[in-house]
Design a protein around this motif. Structure first.
Motif, PDB file in Angstrom:
ATOM      1  N   VAL A 114       0.843  -1.208   0.000  1.00 53.55           N
ATOM      2  CA  VAL A 114       0.000   0.000   0.000  1.00 53.55           C
ATOM      3  C   VAL A 114       0.874   1.254   0.000  1.00 53.55           C
ATOM      4  O   VAL A 114       0.569   2.225  -0.703  1.00 53.55           O
ATOM      5  N   LYS A 118       0.736   4.119  -2.860  1.00 53.15           N
ATOM      6  CA  LYS A 118       0.566   5.557  -2.595  1.00 53.15           C
ATOM      7  C   LYS A 118       1.705   6.363  -3.210  1.00 53.15           C
ATOM      8  O   LYS A 118       1.484   7.445  -3.749  1.00 53.15           O
ATOM      9  N   GLU A 176      -6.964   4.375  -4.476  1.00 53.77           N
ATOM     10  CA  GLU A 176      -7.880   3.947  -3.419  1.00 53.77           C
ATOM     11  C   GLU A 176      -8.439   2.545  -3.712  1.00 53.77           C
ATOM     12  O   GLU A 176      -8.503   1.695  -2.814  1.00 53.77           O
ATOM     13  N   GLU A 179      -5.694   0.005  -3.172  1.00 52.32           N
ATOM     14  CA  GLU A 179      -5.441  -0.106  -1.733  1.00 52.32           C
ATOM     15  C   GLU A 179      -6.499  -1.002  -1.078  1.00 52.32           C
ATOM     16  O   GLU A 179      -6.170  -1.888  -0.290  1.00 52.32           O
TER      17      GLU A 179
END
Length: 185
Positions: A114, A118, A176, A179
């Motif tokens: 993750v 990002k 998103e 994730e």
């Protein structure tokens, strides 16, 4: 002239988003995905060739990738390329097919993935903003070199900002979603 600048900006921003999608698709996410092998190349008759051009890649089970080389001579080269890659998966073969079993991800590994997702998202946003800056610079040069009105310049700058905002929202949604996918496995 302004339309050309806008069109090029749109194309570049689209390419940035597509590159992010490809990058995230090739990440090891605890689930078998043929895109994981997109960046891996094997030596085939002296030429580095992507595995997906040397074999049929399928997903017979959620955590298994099956690789069936079209030419038996490429078998060892494909295994070697997978071992050398950063996938961290040991291939197993039966002479006909190479199987890659994707291990369950630990909580720590998921958090690291993750974090990388990002970072890739932020890099994409920086690229989109850089495209916006380049467009604004080109528009300012146009302003000096031609007889374009202040209103047209302002309108163009507003339009490029709206495009930038839209693409950044798109990047956020992609990040998103990926994730959520990683954390829910």
């Amino acid at each position: 002239m302004i339309k050309d600048i806008m069109k090029k900006a749109d194309e570049k921003m689209n390419k940035t988003v597509e590159a992010l999608k490809r990058e995230l698709a090739s990440m090891k996410a605890g689930r078998a995905n043929p895109a994981m092998l997109d960046k891996i190349e094997a030596e085939y008759y002296g030429t580095m060739t992507p595995i997906n051009q040397l074999a049929n890649i399928s997903v017979p089970e959620p955590r298994v990738l099956a690789i069936q080389p079209w030419d038996k001579g490429s078998f060892k080269a494909i295994e070697k390329a997978i071992l050398k890659s950063d996938l961290g998966i040991n291939p197993s073969s039966d002479g006909e097919m190479i199987r890659l079993v994707i291990a369950e991800l630990t909580e720590e590994t998921r958090k690291n993935i993750v974090k990388n997702i990002k970072k890739d998202g932020e890099d994409s946003k920086v690229a989109v903003r850089s495209i916006r800056r380049d467009c604004n610079d080109k528009i300012k040069v146009l302003k000096k070199e031609s007889d374009i009105s202040e209103d047209e310049i302002k309108k163009a700058e507003d339009e490029i900002q709206k495009k930038t905002d839209a693409f950044i929202k798109q990047v956020d949604k992609i990040v998103e979603a990926k994730e959520k996918e990683i954390m829910s496995l």
